[in-house]
Design an enzyme around this catalytic site. Structure first.
Site, PDB file in Angstrom:
ATOM      1  N   ASP A  67     -11.149  47.668  45.924  1.00  0.00           N
ATOM      2  CA  ASP A  67     -10.206  48.140  46.941  1.00  0.00           C
ATOM      3  C   ASP A  67      -8.797  47.634  46.681  1.00  0.00           C
ATOM      4  OD1 ASP A  67     -10.789  45.473  47.528  1.00  0.00           O
ATOM      5  OD2 ASP A  67     -11.989  45.950  49.283  1.00  0.00           O
ATOM      6  N   ASN A 136     -17.857  40.654  59.351  1.00  0.00           N
ATOM      7  CA  ASN A 136     -18.313  41.810  60.136  1.00  0.00           C
ATOM      8  C   ASN A 136     -19.277  42.701  59.355  1.00  0.00           C
ATOM      9  OD1 ASN A 136     -16.688  43.118  58.327  1.00  0.00           O
ATOM     10  ND2 ASN A 136     -15.302  44.032  59.826  1.00  0.00           N
ATOM     11  N   HIS A 138     -18.723  43.982  56.291  1.00  0.00           N
ATOM     12  CA  HIS A 138     -18.161  44.970  55.365  1.00  0.00           C
ATOM     13  C   HIS A 138     -18.397  44.569  53.911  1.00  0.00           C
ATOM     14  CE1 HIS A 138     -13.781  43.109  55.345  1.00  0.00           C
ATOM     15  NE2 HIS A 138     -14.531  42.525  54.445  1.00  0.00           N
ATOM     16  N   GLU A 143     -15.679  49.153  56.651  1.00  0.00           N
ATOM     17  CA  GLU A 143     -15.842  48.486  57.931  1.00  0.00           C
ATOM     18  C   GLU A 143     -17.046  49.064  58.681  1.00  0.00           C
ATOM     19  OE1 GLU A 143     -14.151  45.920  57.956  1.00  0.00           O
ATOM     20  OE2 GLU A 143     -12.013  46.169  58.291  1.00  0.00           O
TER      21      GLU A 143
HETATM   22  P1  PGA Z   1     -14.028  36.386  51.634  1.00  0.00           P
HETATM   23  O1  PGA Z   1     -14.028  37.939  51.921  1.00  0.00           O
HETATM   24  O2  PGA Z   1     -14.549  36.180  50.252  1.00  0.00           O
HETATM   25  O3  PGA Z   1     -12.555  36.026  51.751  1.00  0.00           O
HETATM   26  O4  PGA Z   1     -14.863  35.745  52.678  1.00  0.00           O
HETATM   27  C1  PGA Z   1     -15.160  38.693  51.642  1.00  0.00           C
HETATM   28  C2  PGA Z   1     -14.939  40.099  52.121  1.00  0.00           C
HETATM   29  O5  PGA Z   1     -14.233  40.300  53.128  1.00  0.00           O
HETATM   30  O6  PGA Z   1     -15.495  41.005  51.491  1.00  0.00           O
END
Ligand code: PGA
Length: 259
Positions: A67, A136, A138, A143
């Site tokens: 992304d 969450n 994702h 999302e």
């Molecule tokens: P993080 O993010 O490694 O900063 O916890 C993971 C994500 O949001 O996919």
């Protein structure tokens, strides 16, 4: 799902890096799906070290990141282009023309999403996809409520994600509200997937992903449908799993030679 629970986050990151290294050693032209986020720098540090030791070359490998923020040019310091350059590409021998991310500053983000999806397909798809997981649920920026069949497209980020990303932006600068992300359907087409989650903050969502229902409410639960998924955890991220004792029996302390 193969579920590996290591005593420390360092061991977990080393296991993930080893899978990436082995993939590229076996196929120097491997197509890697790569991820950003706070969980990933230790993985990339291992890859840089393996490269420096002469154990692996990425010169012929191809990469596709999950992304990128809409509106950020590759040169923006908070772009995922910049993150990848700093953590991995700039410290290894990846060929710049082989490292792909969506262009967040494309004039037409929807057209850019279609271009990116087609590019992945044209190059033969992803051999090994690296994933983190958001609190969450994702994966990428898919999302909750994302279609489990979704392809690369523009997604609106949730308030929780914007909040989680705020520390990465300079004081006063707001994180972009939109991102281009590979879809869940895109991710599920990778031949193999390795997901890394560490820390107590991920314990609840890791349990939902592995032991909860298959649901768009937890996009990572879609991985239950993929035949080649390895979930790599430290003890803290594994703490809410109901069947933790079983996973330990199958792979004591994350070992894969036991079965
Ligand atoms: P993080 O993010 O490694 O900063 O916890 C993971 C994500 O949001 O996919």
């Amino acid at each position: 799902m193969k579920i590996l629970i290591f005593n420390t986050p360092e061991e977990a990151a080393a296991r993930v890096a080893a899978q990436i290294t082995t993939t590229v050693q076996q196929n120097p032209e491997a197509r890697l799906g790569l991820a950003t986020g706070g969980t990933m720098p230790p993985v990339y540090c291992h890859l840089v070290q393996a490269h420096e030791r002469g154990e692996v070359s990425f010169a012929r490998a191809v990469s596709f990141n999950l992304d990128e923020y809409v509106g950020l040019a590759p040169t923006h310091p908070c772009s995922y282009h910049s993150f990848m350059q700093a953590e991995l590409f700039g410290q290894t021998d990846f060929a710049p023309q082989n490292t792909h991310l969506p262009h967040g500053d494309a004039p037409d983000p929807t057209a850019e999403s279609l271009r990116y999806e087609a590019l992945i397909a044209d190059q033969g798809g992803v051999d090994l996809q690296l994933l983190g997981i958001g609190p969450n649920g994702h994966i990428g920026f898919n999302e909750p409520s994302s279609s489990l069949a979704s392809r690369t497209r523009v997604k609106t980020l949730t308030q929780a994600t914007l909040q989680a990303n705020r520390p990465y932006f300079d004081h006063g600068e707001k994180p972009p509200q939109y991102a281009i992300t590979m879809g869940i359907g895109t991710i599920l087409e990778a031949r193999a997937v390795v997901l890394l989650a560490t820390g107590a903050g991920k314990a609840q969502v890791v349990a939902e992903m592995i032991e909860g229902p298959l649901s768009a409410a937890c996009p990572a639960s879609s991985l239950q449908m993929h035949p080649q998924v390895t979930v790599v955890l430290d003890q803290a991220a594994a703490a809410a799993l109901k069947h933790r004792a079983y996973y330990h029996t199958v792979h004591p302390e994350g070992r894969e030679d036991a079965a």
